[in-house]
Design a protein around this motif. Structure first.
Motif, mmCIF file in Angstrom:
data_model
loop_
_atom_site.group_PDB
_atom_site.id
_atom_site.type_symbol
_atom_site.label_atom_id
_atom_site.label_comp_id
_atom_site.label_asym_id
_atom_site.label_seq_id
_atom_site.Cartn_x
_atom_site.Cartn_y
_atom_site.Cartn_z
ATOM 1 N N ALA A 151 37.556 52.957 34.958
ATOM 2 C CA ALA A 151 38.756 53.373 35.690
ATOM 3 C C ALA A 151 40.010 52.791 35.047
ATOM 4 O O ALA A 151 41.079 53.386 35.115
ATOM 5 N N LEU A 152 39.886 51.616 34.430
ATOM 6 C CA LEU A 152 41.012 50.981 33.740
ATOM 7 C C LEU A 152 40.480 50.369 32.442
ATOM 8 O O LEU A 152 39.543 49.570 32.472
ATOM 9 N N CYS A 176 41.969 42.482 33.239
ATOM 10 C CA CYS A 176 40.576 42.925 33.330
ATOM 11 C C CYS A 176 40.512 44.429 33.081
ATOM 12 O O CYS A 176 41.507 45.129 33.244
ATOM 13 N N ALA A 177 39.351 44.906 32.704
ATOM 14 C CA ALA A 177 39.063 46.341 32.787
ATOM 15 C C ALA A 177 38.469 46.585 34.167
ATOM 16 O O ALA A 177 38.021 45.643 34.833
ATOM 17 N N VAL A 178 38.457 47.836 34.595
ATOM 18 C CA VAL A 178 37.840 48.153 35.883
ATOM 19 C C VAL A 178 36.740 49.186 35.666
ATOM 20 O O VAL A 178 36.979 50.248 35.086
ATOM 21 N N LEU A 179 35.539 48.831 36.083
ATOM 22 C CA LEU A 179 34.389 49.733 35.993
ATOM 23 C C LEU A 179 34.203 50.414 37.345
ATOM 24 O O LEU A 179 34.205 49.751 38.383
ATOM 25 N N THR A 180 34.054 51.720 37.307
ATOM 26 C CA THR A 180 33.996 52.508 38.533
ATOM 27 C C THR A 180 32.746 52.194 39.356
ATOM 28 O O THR A 180 31.645 52.136 38.804
ATOM 29 N N GLY A 181 32.926 52.008 40.620
ATOM 30 C CA GLY A 181 31.802 51.750 41.516
ATOM 31 C C GLY A 181 31.066 53.035 41.832
ATOM 32 O O GLY A 181 31.323 54.084 41.272
ATOM 33 N N GLY A 182 30.122 52.934 42.740
ATOM 34 C CA GLY A 182 29.382 54.115 43.153
ATOM 35 C C GLY A 182 27.944 54.019 42.689
ATOM 36 O O GLY A 182 27.033 54.406 43.391
ATOM 37 N N LYS A 183 27.755 53.483 41.481
ATOM 38 C CA LYS A 183 26.389 53.315 40.959
ATOM 39 C C LYS A 183 26.164 51.853 40.587
ATOM 40 O O LYS A 183 27.094 51.182 40.126
ATOM 41 N N ASP A 184 24.930 51.405 40.725
ATOM 42 C CA ASP A 184 24.603 50.075 40.215
ATOM 43 C C ASP A 184 24.836 50.060 38.710
ATOM 44 O O ASP A 184 24.584 51.040 38.016
ATOM 45 N N LEU A 185 25.314 48.919 38.206
ATOM 46 C CA LEU A 185 25.534 48.758 36.766
ATOM 47 C C LEU A 185 24.577 47.707 36.242
ATOM 48 O O LEU A 185 24.431 46.644 36.853
ATOM 49 N N PHE A 212 27.406 47.484 29.468
ATOM 50 C CA PHE A 212 27.178 47.985 30.820
ATOM 51 C C PHE A 212 26.499 49.344 30.778
ATOM 52 O O PHE A 212 26.859 50.184 29.964
ATOM 53 N N LYS A 230 31.308 49.338 44.972
ATOM 54 C CA LYS A 230 32.713 48.943 44.802
ATOM 55 C C LYS A 230 33.057 48.941 43.324
ATOM 56 O O LYS A 230 32.212 48.615 42.487
ATOM 57 N N LEU A 232 34.274 47.370 39.984
ATOM 58 C CA LEU A 232 34.177 46.002 39.482
ATOM 59 C C LEU A 232 35.235 45.798 38.410
ATOM 60 O O LEU A 232 35.399 46.645 37.527
ATOM 61 N N VAL A 284 36.265 43.495 35.125
ATOM 62 C CA VAL A 284 35.531 42.684 34.162
ATOM 63 C C VAL A 284 36.474 42.157 33.094
ATOM 64 O O VAL A 284 37.394 42.858 32.662
#
Lengths: 315, 315
Positions: free
Chosen positions: A23-24, A30-39, A135, B37, B39, B41
């Motif tokens: 997402a970012l 920080c970078a932002v990893l999209t939620g919704g799924k387990d990573l 990831f 949610k 995350l 990183v």
């Protein structure tokens, strides 16, 4: 490369693109990893004079393998990589051409696996070092774990056992000459192929557990089985890569024993129930190596096998 | 510490516990972070003779700061840390007592911030090095980013500017004697306090953007503003920590200029609309430093400020 800004510019040139799971991207705290799924996440080091030598690793080999060993951990979860972060330790003796080749090769592997560089850190250092965190996301079947097999399960590998160790030993002994004598082995050491597609297929095929063989099968198998179980393996010499057989015979050791101790295979080790093995057996490269036993311990071709594998601190 | 197994055992002794956001912990090919949610990183290096020296960093200081600098990146997103991975580069000259103190101190900081060690890698190396990737989650208000302010916004800092640089320079010049002469400055360098609670409060207070000041305010401010905007700062000497003033006067430089160039502050830099500043102003440590201007460029106390801050490669 004279400044941090120049480095960041070169990185931006090579690592473009967006990913649904990021997402970012780079450039913030920080970078932002999209939620919704387990990573799933894994971190691995790739250090000069520990994991590679400039003598026989090109810049492109280093950039490739630093990322490939991380991708392999994602493959071993039956997952697909989506993004990674990289902490880079930068010595002063590497020129612009080196860095261009390094990033070009790494970014090509990233694109092939549809993943983006989400962030990281740069620092000067005495020697080149790469620390990557990667990831991944699983399909609908979830992640494939270790220690998830039972008595009677079929054990299998996909990928050559002992081949990368053959390459390493040949390169250490004879340098780049080894490329001609044992090409498959050298390639296995310099450019291990992460098996993402294979892992995904195995996951869909109902495999129970999967693991990345990076410290040698003899050392990794007990980690895969857990403390309660053992394994009875049947490994015929003829199933090994011919480079392994040739090299083991040259140094006068048993090829099967040599193969079992080989580190950095980045092969996959898995277990599947004998009643549900059909689909898994049809996955390319599936090689049955034995079965899970009730008691801990390892038997190879009828004999107890006790020699430990690779230890990062002592080997 | 003689083997990888002994290291892993010591790590298990210190880093216990589960976290709701960690579905699968250490010991597999990957850890699994729970979805649901977004995350955030971040990855940071902490290297011997680059980021710290054994001469004046104890084992406990090193273990603490390696993690603290990462936590600070999470705080700067207005987020809360949940887990981290650690790649550890291990030289042979450090004894068991060192490692016990190192892990004890790091794990205490982890517990204080309710986060767990989810995985990592160990390798031998010539010098001690730590590469940490850290993961955090935001509250209902989302993450606070850079380059998210507008003309007229109030700029503020929380935390001392220039204090850690004072500590670093004093330690480099006089060694551990600096602890007595400039205790606050030395502490700011050895044990920077990540401002997680402050970041969370600022997030809830409607702050528009937030950033970790790690390369000096003069260098980080343009990164925070983006290429289109500038800043007009008013920084009075008396607002600086007395250790900064004392040290700057000793080396005959202007304390404000010295403070603006100070790296490793791990202070927070933020922007808030003047119409919504009330709540943010009540957050402990809020210090208004100026406003966002229409044109790029930095003015400090009425004069144009052009000196660049810290560069990782050249300083």
């Amino acid at each position: 490369m004279k400044s941090e800004a120049q480095f960041l510019e070169l990185i931006d040139t090579h690592f473009k693109g967006h990913h649904d799971f990021v997402a970012l991207g780079r450039g913030d705290d920080c970078a932002v990893l999209t939620g919704g799924k387990d990573l799933c996440v894994s971190s691995d080091l790739f250090l000069e004079d520990v994991h590679f030598r400039h003598e026989y690793f090109s810049a492109a080999d280093i950039g490739y393998k630093a990322l490939a060993v991380n991708v392999s951990d994602i493959a071993a979860m039956g997952a697909k990589p989506v993004a990674f972060t990289m902490d880079l330790m930068i010595p002063s003796n590497l020129d612009d051409e080196f860095w261009n080749d390094f990033f070009k090769s790494m970014s090509m592997l990233a694109r092939q696996n549809d993943m983006v560089l989400a962030g990281g850190d740069l620092s000067k250092a005495d020697k080149l070092g790469i620390s990557i965190s990667i990831f991944g996301v699983a399909g609908s079947t979830g992640f494939l774990k270790r220690q998830n097999c039972a008595y009677g399960d079929i054990l299998f590998t996909i990928g050559d056992i002992g081949l990368a160790r053959t390459g390493l030993m040949a390169l250490e002994a004879t340098g780049t000459k080894a490329r001609e004598a044992l090409p498959a082995a050298v390639l296995a050491h310099l450019r291990p192929k992460p098996k993402v597609m294979i892992g995904t297929l195995l996951n869909a095929a109902g495999v129970k557990g999967l693991m990345d063989v990076s410290d040698g099968l003899a050392r990794d198998l007990p980690r895969f089985l857990g403390p309660e179980l053992g394994a009875d393996l049947t490994i015929e010499t003829k199933t090994l890569n011919s480079n392994v057989i040739t090299f083991a015979q040259t140094i006068d050791v048993d090829p099967v024993e040599f193969a079992l101790l080989g580190g950095e295979d980045y092969a996959l080790l898995g277990a599947v129930s004998p009643f549900e093995a059909g689909k898994a057996e049809s996955v390319p490269g599936f090689t049955r190596i034995g079965t899970v036993t009730k008691e801990p311990g390892l038997t190879v071709n009828g004999k107890t096998f006790t020699t430990p594998g690779f230890d990062h601190f002592n080997d």
